[in-house]
Design a protein around this motif. Structure first.
Motif, PDB file in Angstrom:
ATOM      1  N   ARG A  76      -2.064  -2.843   0.850  1.00 30.85           N
ATOM      2  CA  ARG A  76      -0.814  -3.588   1.020  1.00 30.85           C
ATOM      3  C   ARG A  76       0.199  -3.215  -0.054  1.00 30.85           C
ATOM      4  O   ARG A  76       1.391  -3.057   0.237  1.00 30.85           O
ATOM      5  CB  ARG A  76      -1.103  -5.094   0.995  1.00 30.85           C
ATOM      6  N   GLU A  77      -0.254  -3.099  -1.295  1.00 30.59           N
ATOM      7  CA  GLU A  77       0.668  -2.768  -2.379  1.00 30.59           C
ATOM      8  C   GLU A  77       1.256  -1.372  -2.201  1.00 30.59           C
ATOM      9  O   GLU A  77       2.464  -1.166  -2.390  1.00 30.59           O
ATOM     10  CB  GLU A  77      -0.063  -2.869  -3.724  1.00 30.59           C
TER      11      GLU A  77
ATOM     12  N   GLY B  45       1.500   0.276   0.643  1.00 30.39           N
ATOM     13  CA  GLY B  45       2.371   0.249   1.806  1.00 30.39           C
ATOM     14  C   GLY B  45       3.736  -0.349   1.490  1.00 30.39           C
ATOM     15  O   GLY B  45       4.768   0.152   1.950  1.00 30.39           O
ATOM     16  N   SER B  46       3.761  -1.420   0.678  1.00 30.12           N
ATOM     17  CA  SER B  46       5.034  -2.037   0.305  1.00 30.12           C
ATOM     18  C   SER B  46       5.862  -1.099  -0.559  1.00 30.12           C
ATOM     19  O   SER B  46       7.091  -0.989  -0.397  1.00 30.12           O
ATOM     20  CB  SER B  46       4.766  -3.345  -0.450  1.00 30.12           C
ATOM     21  N   ALA B  47       5.194  -0.411  -1.494  1.00 25.80           N
ATOM     22  CA  ALA B  47       5.925   0.501  -2.369  1.00 25.80           C
ATOM     23  C   ALA B  47       6.468   1.710  -1.616  1.00 25.80           C
ATOM     24  O   ALA B  47       7.496   2.278  -1.994  1.00 25.80           O
ATOM     25  CB  ALA B  47       5.011   0.967  -3.511  1.00 25.80           C
TER      26      ALA B  47
ATOM     27  N   ALA C 208       7.426   1.705   1.602  1.00 26.12           N
ATOM     28  CA  ALA C 208       8.313   1.354   2.711  1.00 26.12           C
ATOM     29  C   ALA C 208       9.723   1.886   2.492  1.00 26.12           C
ATOM     30  O   ALA C 208      10.328   2.486   3.389  1.00 26.12           O
ATOM     31  CB  ALA C 208       8.333  -0.161   2.904  1.00 26.12           C
TER      32      ALA C 208
ATOM     33  N   SER D  24      -0.330   3.012  -6.739  1.00 28.44           N
ATOM     34  CA  SER D  24       1.031   2.584  -7.076  1.00 28.44           C
ATOM     35  C   SER D  24       1.829   3.722  -7.696  1.00 28.44           C
ATOM     36  O   SER D  24       3.028   3.879  -7.426  1.00 28.44           O
ATOM     37  CB  SER D  24       0.966   1.395  -8.046  1.00 28.44           C
TER      38      SER D  24
END
Length: 299
Positions: free
Chosen positions: A105-106, A108-110, A112, A256
């Motif tokens: 999730r982390e 994927g968010s970074a 996007a 990350s």
């Protein structure tokens, strides 16, 4: 998550077949899990058959099922073979899978933002062509009606294709999964918590990984931890779990970092491929059209 729910039910004294049946009743709460694989596990547990083998066989028929099912099948097989308490083993596994899901999730968010920017930039040449048409320039006639225009189409199209491939390769490298970080150490800890010796635990883990189609790394890390435990006289299983948690933290930090670096690396295909393609497909036709019209008017 299935592993954590099974752990809670088994800790409460619910038999494994009934626990799987209750998890099946809750499938609407967690729609991401594959119902085919879950149904196969429930049927196997109810019939007293190996649950791990049923999950693996079901995953072979559903290629799109979540990879976490293989991890669950492997851990279940190791716990069943070593005699380790299933509830405690699944609780530890659930924590590991939760960390892995948080990592995805982390990352994927970074990613996007950079990925959305890359898609927009890659579409700029086509957008420029459309604007040329809207502004009244005969863009397509210029591109496909003259040798110079055809050369722009060929070179610009090749650059645009190369830019897309390059960007996709960079994104794939940045989003590569590290779901197996620390998995072998977790499985060794499960096997040894059931009383298995180091050699037997290694054999059980290796056999379970091969049987369930799970690939992992970490043999050198396991050797280091086992050697430290032997020298210090410390509990091997706890040291293995601590090292597995450390590897998951490292994987999260690496993910990350890759996501943060992607935004900069995407500038390479932008400058080398997309911007030249934008000039060839969007700007050059306008200039050619203006020059051609001016010359025709002068004649």
């Amino acid at each position: 998550m299935v592993a954590e729910r099974l752990a809670v039910l088994l800790s409460a004294g619910v038999p494994a077949p009934a626990a799987w049946a209750h998890v099946g009743d809750m499938r609407t709460v967690d729609p991401s899990d594959d119902d085919v694989v879950r149904g196969a596990a429930i049927s196997a547990a109810a019939a007293g058959e190996p649950v791990a083998a049923a999950i693996t066989a079901a995953r072979a028929t559903v290629p799109g099922s979540a990879a976490q099912w293989s991890v669950l099948a492997t851990a279940w097989a190791v716990a069943a073979s070593s005699g380790a308490p299933l509830a405690a083993s699944l609780r530890e596994l659930g924590a590991a899978l939760r960390d892995e899901a948080q990592l995805r999730r982390e990352v994927g968010s970074a990613l996007a933002g950079p990925l959305a920017s890359a898609r927009l930039v890659l579409a700029l040449p086509l957008i420029a062509m459309a604007f040329g048409v809207l502004l009244g320039f005969d863009t397509f006639a210029v591109l496909f009606g003259s040798p110079l225009g055809l050369a722009c189409v060929v070179v610009g199209g090749a650059l645009l294709w190369a830019g897309r491939r390059w960007s996709a390769a960079l994104a794939a490298r940045a989003t590569r999964s590290e779901a197996d970080a620390g998995l072998e150490l977790e499985l060794l800890a499960i096997a040894m918590s059931g009383g298995a010796s180091v050699d037997r635990a290694r054999r059980l883990v290796r056999d379970a990984l091969e049987a369930n189609g799970t690939t992992t790394v970490g043999a050198s890390a396991a050797d280091d931890v086992i050697g430290l435990a032997a020298r210090a006289g410390a509990p091997v299983a706890e040291l293995l779990r601590a090292e597995a948690a450390r590897l998951r933290r490292v994987a999260r930090a690496d993910g990350s970092a890759r996501a943060a670096a992607l935004g900069v690396r995407l500038m390479l295909p932008l400058g080398a491929c997309v911007l030249p393609a934008f000039v060839l497909l969007g700007v050059a036709p306008l200039l050619i059209s203006v020059v051609t019209g001016t010359l025709d008017g002068a004649v």
